[in-house]
Design a protein around this motif. Structure first.
Motif, PDB file in Angstrom:
ATOM      1  N   UNK A 184     -11.145  17.364 -42.101  1.00 54.17           N
ATOM      2  CA  UNK A 184     -10.863  16.130 -41.364  1.00 54.17           C
ATOM      3  C   UNK A 184      -9.916  16.419 -40.209  1.00 54.17           C
ATOM      4  N   UNK A 185     -10.245  15.859 -39.055  1.00 58.92           N
ATOM      5  CA  UNK A 185      -9.346  15.931 -37.909  1.00 58.92           C
ATOM      6  C   UNK A 185      -8.251  14.883 -38.088  1.00 58.92           C
ATOM      7  N   UNK A 186      -7.276  14.891 -37.197  1.00 55.50           N
ATOM      8  CA  UNK A 186      -6.147  13.974 -37.304  1.00 55.50           C
ATOM      9  C   UNK A 186      -6.551  12.510 -37.276  1.00 55.50           C
ATOM     10  N   UNK A 187      -7.662  12.219 -36.619  1.00 60.35           N
ATOM     11  CA  UNK A 187      -8.123  10.829 -36.531  1.00 60.35           C
ATOM     12  C   UNK A 187      -9.033  10.439 -37.696  1.00 60.35           C
ATOM     13  N   UNK A 188      -9.190  11.352 -38.673  1.00 59.80           N
ATOM     14  CA  UNK A 188     -10.018  11.065 -39.832  1.00 59.80           C
ATOM     15  C   UNK A 188     -11.463  11.501 -39.693  1.00 59.80           C
ATOM     16  N   UNK A 189     -11.854  11.915 -38.494  1.00 61.17           N
ATOM     17  CA  UNK A 189     -13.235  12.359 -38.290  1.00 61.17           C
ATOM     18  C   UNK A 189     -13.511  13.613 -39.116  1.00 61.17           C
ATOM     19  N   UNK A 190     -14.657  13.638 -39.793  1.00 58.00           N
ATOM     20  CA  UNK A 190     -15.036  14.788 -40.619  1.00 58.00           C
ATOM     21  C   UNK A 190     -15.934  15.700 -39.790  1.00 58.00           C
ATOM     22  N   UNK A 191     -15.554  16.968 -39.697  1.00 57.47           N
ATOM     23  CA  UNK A 191     -16.305  17.928 -38.891  1.00 57.47           C
ATOM     24  C   UNK A 191     -16.501  19.199 -39.694  1.00 57.47           C
TER      25      UNK A 191
END
Length: 254
Positions: free
Chosen positions: A44-51
Protein backbone atom coordinates in the motif's frame (compact mmCIF):
# COMPACT_ATOMS: atom_id res chain seq x y z
CA UNK A 1 -10.29 -0.96 -16.96
CA UNK A 2 -10.14 1.06 -13.79
CA UNK A 3 -9.27 -0.96 -10.70
CA UNK A 4 -10.86 0.04 -7.40
CA UNK A 5 -8.76 -0.41 -4.27
CA UNK A 6 -9.90 -0.30 -0.67
CA UNK A 7 -9.06 -1.57 2.76
CA UNK A 8 -12.24 -2.94 4.28
CA UNK A 9 -12.28 -4.73 7.65
CA UNK A 10 -13.63 -8.26 7.35
CA UNK A 11 -16.47 -7.51 9.72
CA UNK A 12 -17.70 -4.83 7.31
CA UNK A 13 -17.22 -7.15 4.34
CA UNK A 14 -19.31 -9.75 6.11
CA UNK A 15 -22.15 -7.25 6.46
CA UNK A 16 -21.89 -6.33 2.82
CA UNK A 17 -21.88 -9.97 1.79
CA UNK A 18 -24.94 -10.72 3.92
CA UNK A 19 -26.19 -14.27 3.72
CA UNK A 20 -25.90 -14.67 -0.02
CA UNK A 21 -22.47 -16.29 0.08
CA UNK A 22 -21.30 -14.23 -2.90
CA UNK A 23 -18.77 -11.42 -2.72
CA UNK A 24 -20.08 -9.44 -5.69
CA UNK A 25 -21.48 -6.08 -4.62
CA UNK A 26 -24.64 -6.21 -6.73
CA UNK A 27 -23.13 -4.14 -9.52
CA UNK A 28 -21.07 -6.98 -10.94
CA UNK A 29 -17.82 -5.82 -9.34
CA UNK A 30 -15.65 -8.81 -8.44
CA UNK A 31 -13.86 -8.61 -5.09
CA UNK A 32 -10.19 -9.54 -4.94
CA UNK A 33 -8.41 -10.06 -1.61
CA UNK A 34 -4.70 -9.58 -0.97
CA UNK A 35 -2.22 -9.12 1.86
CA UNK A 36 -0.72 -5.78 0.84
CA UNK A 37 2.49 -6.00 2.88
CA UNK A 38 4.55 -8.06 0.45
CA UNK A 39 6.47 -5.81 -1.95
CA UNK A 40 7.03 -5.97 -4.86
CA UNK A 41 3.99 -8.23 -5.24
CA UNK A 42 1.51 -6.12 -3.27
CA UNK A 43 1.91 -3.14 -1.00
CA UNK A 44 0.00 0.00 0.00
CA UNK A 45 1.16 3.50 -0.84
CA UNK A 46 0.73 6.33 1.65
CA UNK A 47 -2.66 7.20 0.20
CA UNK A 48 -3.90 3.62 0.65
CA UNK A 49 -3.60 2.69 -3.02
CA UNK A 50 -2.61 -0.97 -3.47
CA UNK A 51 0.13 -1.52 -6.05
CA UNK A 52 2.50 -4.26 -7.10
CA UNK A 53 3.21 -7.04 -9.58
CA UNK A 54 0.20 -9.10 -8.48
CA UNK A 55 -2.11 -6.11 -8.73
CA UNK A 56 -0.98 -5.34 -12.28
CA UNK A 57 -1.43 -9.00 -13.21
CA UNK A 58 -4.98 -9.28 -11.86
CA UNK A 59 -5.90 -5.94 -13.44
CA UNK A 60 -4.62 -7.15 -16.81
CA UNK A 61 -6.54 -10.42 -16.46
CA UNK A 62 -9.69 -8.47 -15.59
CA UNK A 63 -9.27 -6.23 -18.64
CA UNK A 64 -8.71 -9.23 -20.89
CA UNK A 65 -11.92 -10.85 -19.62
CA UNK A 66 -13.91 -7.57 -19.38
CA UNK A 67 -14.40 -7.95 -15.63
CA UNK A 68 -14.58 -5.08 -13.17
CA UNK A 69 -12.68 -5.77 -9.96
CA UNK A 70 -12.03 -4.14 -6.60
CA UNK A 71 -8.93 -5.02 -4.58
CA UNK A 72 -9.08 -5.22 -0.77
CA UNK A 73 -6.26 -5.50 1.76
CA UNK A 74 -7.50 -8.32 3.98
CA UNK A 75 -4.30 -9.59 5.60
CA UNK A 76 -2.84 -13.06 5.03
CA UNK A 77 -4.85 -15.55 7.11
CA UNK A 78 -8.07 -13.48 6.75
CA UNK A 79 -7.66 -13.69 2.97
CA UNK A 80 -8.25 -17.43 3.00
CA UNK A 81 -11.10 -17.07 5.49
CA UNK A 82 -12.77 -14.45 3.28
CA UNK A 83 -12.63 -16.78 0.28
CA UNK A 84 -14.01 -19.61 2.42
CA UNK A 85 -16.98 -17.48 3.46
CA UNK A 86 -17.68 -16.04 0.03
CA UNK A 87 -16.64 -12.54 1.11
CA UNK A 88 -13.97 -12.43 -1.61
CA UNK A 89 -14.37 -13.87 -5.10
CA UNK A 90 -10.66 -14.51 -5.50
CA UNK A 91 -7.31 -13.87 -3.87
CA UNK A 92 -3.94 -12.92 -5.31
CA UNK A 93 -1.11 -12.56 -2.83
CA UNK A 94 2.04 -14.41 -3.91
CA UNK A 95 0.32 -17.58 -2.71
CA UNK A 96 2.28 -20.74 -3.43
CA UNK A 97 0.27 -23.62 -4.85
CA UNK A 98 0.67 -26.51 -2.39
CA UNK A 99 -1.04 -29.87 -2.08
CA UNK A 100 -2.43 -28.94 1.33
CA UNK A 101 -3.93 -25.68 0.05
CA UNK A 102 -5.39 -27.44 -3.00
CA UNK A 103 -7.45 -29.61 -0.65
CA UNK A 104 -9.40 -26.51 0.47
CA UNK A 105 -9.14 -24.10 -2.48
CA UNK A 106 -8.91 -24.10 -6.24
CA UNK A 107 -5.94 -22.39 -7.88
CA UNK A 108 -5.42 -20.88 -11.29
CA UNK A 109 -2.64 -22.03 -13.55
CA UNK A 110 0.72 -20.81 -12.17
CA UNK A 111 1.56 -17.20 -12.95
CA UNK A 112 4.95 -16.86 -11.20
CA UNK A 113 7.86 -19.17 -10.32
CA UNK A 114 9.61 -18.47 -7.02
CA UNK A 115 12.21 -20.00 -4.74
CA UNK A 116 13.10 -19.54 -1.11
CA UNK A 117 16.24 -17.58 -0.27
CA UNK A 118 18.22 -17.37 2.96
CA UNK A 119 19.16 -13.84 3.98
CA UNK A 120 22.06 -13.47 6.43
CA UNK A 121 24.70 -10.89 7.40
CA UNK A 122 27.57 -10.65 4.93
CA UNK A 123 30.08 -12.17 7.38
CA UNK A 124 27.90 -15.17 8.30
CA UNK A 125 29.47 -18.57 7.65
CA UNK A 126 26.37 -20.02 6.01
CA UNK A 127 26.22 -22.04 2.82
CA UNK A 128 22.89 -23.82 3.29
CA UNK A 129 19.90 -24.06 5.62
CA UNK A 130 21.62 -26.85 7.55
CA UNK A 131 24.24 -24.34 8.72
CA UNK A 132 21.51 -22.44 10.57
CA UNK A 133 20.73 -25.25 13.00
CA UNK A 134 20.62 -23.79 16.50
CA UNK A 135 20.27 -20.24 15.13
CA UNK A 136 17.28 -17.89 15.31
CA UNK A 137 15.50 -17.90 11.95
CA UNK A 138 12.82 -15.37 10.99
CA UNK A 139 9.96 -16.33 8.66
CA UNK A 140 6.53 -15.03 7.77
CA UNK A 141 4.10 -17.26 9.61
CA UNK A 142 1.98 -19.74 7.61
CA UNK A 143 4.17 -19.46 4.51
CA UNK A 144 6.40 -21.85 2.62
CA UNK A 145 9.39 -20.12 4.24
CA UNK A 146 8.16 -21.41 7.57
CA UNK A 147 7.48 -24.81 5.99
CA UNK A 148 11.04 -25.35 4.77
CA UNK A 149 12.47 -24.45 8.18
CA UNK A 150 10.12 -26.76 10.08
CA UNK A 151 10.76 -29.52 7.55
CA UNK A 152 14.49 -29.22 8.22
CA UNK A 153 14.47 -28.71 11.99
CA UNK A 154 11.03 -29.85 13.17
CA UNK A 155 7.80 -28.07 14.05
CA UNK A 156 8.96 -27.46 17.62
CA UNK A 157 12.27 -25.89 16.61
CA UNK A 158 13.00 -23.31 19.31
CA UNK A 159 14.91 -20.99 17.00
CA UNK A 160 11.94 -20.37 14.72
CA UNK A 161 10.56 -16.82 14.88
CA UNK A 162 7.26 -16.18 13.13
CA UNK A 163 6.22 -12.74 11.85
CA UNK A 164 3.08 -11.24 10.37
CA UNK A 165 5.05 -10.21 7.29
CA UNK A 166 8.48 -10.71 5.74
CA UNK A 167 9.65 -7.07 6.07
CA UNK A 168 9.13 -7.39 9.84
CA UNK A 169 11.37 -10.45 9.91
CA UNK A 170 14.05 -8.66 7.86
CA UNK A 171 13.89 -5.62 10.15
CA UNK A 172 14.65 -7.91 13.09
CA UNK A 173 17.57 -9.40 11.16
CA UNK A 174 18.95 -5.90 10.61
CA UNK A 175 18.50 -5.20 14.32
CA UNK A 176 20.28 -8.43 15.25
CA UNK A 177 17.29 -10.09 16.87
CA UNK A 178 17.41 -13.04 14.46
CA UNK A 179 20.36 -14.63 12.69
CA UNK A 180 18.72 -15.25 9.32
CA UNK A 181 15.49 -14.89 7.36
CA UNK A 182 14.03 -17.45 4.96
CA UNK A 183 11.56 -16.01 2.45
CA UNK A 184 10.56 -15.85 -1.22
CA UNK A 185 13.27 -14.63 -3.56
CA UNK A 186 11.23 -11.82 -5.10
CA UNK A 187 10.51 -10.20 -1.74
CA UNK A 188 14.04 -10.63 -0.39
CA UNK A 189 15.68 -9.28 -3.52
CA UNK A 190 13.35 -6.29 -3.65
CA UNK A 191 14.05 -5.48 0.00
CA UNK A 192 17.82 -5.76 -0.53
CA UNK A 193 17.68 -3.48 -3.56
CA UNK A 194 15.71 -0.79 -1.73
CA UNK A 195 16.88 -0.96 1.88
CA UNK A 196 19.91 -3.22 2.33
CA UNK A 197 22.44 -1.64 0.02
CA UNK A 198 26.07 -1.44 1.12
CA UNK A 199 27.10 -5.09 1.27
CA UNK A 200 26.12 -5.80 4.89
CA UNK A 201 23.87 -8.73 3.93
CA UNK A 202 23.92 -11.55 1.43
CA UNK A 203 21.53 -14.18 0.08
CA UNK A 204 22.11 -17.92 -0.02
CA UNK A 205 20.45 -20.34 -2.43
CA UNK A 206 19.97 -23.80 -0.99
CA UNK A 207 19.76 -26.47 -3.68
CA UNK A 208 17.41 -28.50 -1.46
CA UNK A 209 14.69 -25.84 -1.85
CA UNK A 210 12.20 -26.81 -4.53
CA UNK A 211 10.87 -24.23 -6.99
CA UNK A 212 7.44 -22.86 -6.06
CA UNK A 213 4.62 -21.59 -8.22
CA UNK A 214 2.15 -18.85 -7.32
CA UNK A 215 -1.52 -19.18 -8.22
CA UNK A 216 -4.70 -17.11 -7.92
CA UNK A 217 -7.08 -18.54 -5.32
CA UNK A 218 -10.81 -19.14 -5.62
CA UNK A 219 -13.32 -20.99 -3.49
CA UNK A 220 -13.35 -24.74 -4.04
CA UNK A 221 -15.72 -25.56 -6.90
CA UNK A 222 -15.95 -22.03 -8.34
CA UNK A 223 -15.16 -23.29 -11.82
CA UNK A 224 -16.71 -20.33 -13.63
CA UNK A 225 -14.40 -17.85 -11.92
CA UNK A 226 -11.42 -20.15 -12.34
CA UNK A 227 -12.07 -20.48 -16.08
CA UNK A 228 -12.22 -16.70 -16.48
CA UNK A 229 -8.95 -16.24 -14.59
CA UNK A 230 -7.14 -18.92 -16.59
CA UNK A 231 -8.51 -17.56 -19.86
CA UNK A 232 -7.35 -14.04 -19.01
CA UNK A 233 -3.96 -15.27 -17.83
CA UNK A 234 -3.42 -17.15 -21.10
CA UNK A 235 -4.35 -14.06 -23.09
CA UNK A 236 -1.91 -11.75 -21.29
CA UNK A 237 0.86 -14.34 -21.57
CA UNK A 238 0.30 -14.69 -25.30
CA UNK A 239 -0.01 -10.99 -26.17
CA UNK A 240 3.10 -9.81 -24.30
CA UNK A 241 1.27 -8.04 -21.47
CA UNK A 242 2.61 -10.45 -18.85
CA UNK A 243 6.22 -9.87 -19.90
CA UNK A 244 5.75 -6.08 -19.80
CA UNK A 245 4.44 -6.32 -16.23
CA UNK A 246 7.24 -8.68 -15.21
CA UNK A 247 9.88 -6.36 -16.65
CA UNK A 248 8.35 -3.39 -14.83
CA UNK A 249 8.78 -5.03 -11.42
CA UNK A 250 11.71 -7.42 -11.84
CA UNK A 251 13.69 -6.36 -14.90
CA UNK A 252 14.04 -8.21 -18.19
CA UNK A 253 12.48 -11.67 -18.09
CA UNK A 254 15.11 -14.31 -18.85
Amino acid sequence: MKILQWFVPLAVIALLAGCSGTASDGNGVIKVGTDAVYPPFETQKGNGEIVGFDIDIIQAIAEAEEMEISVHHTGWDPLFEAIDRGQMDMGISAATITEDRKKKYDFSEPYFEAKQLILVPENADVKSLADLKGKKIGVQSATTGEAVVTKAFGKTYKGLRGYDDTPGAIDDLVAGRVDAVVADNGVVQDYMKKKLEGGKFKTIEDDSFDPEFYGIIVKKGNQEMLDKINSGLEKIQNDGTYDKIYNKWFGDKK
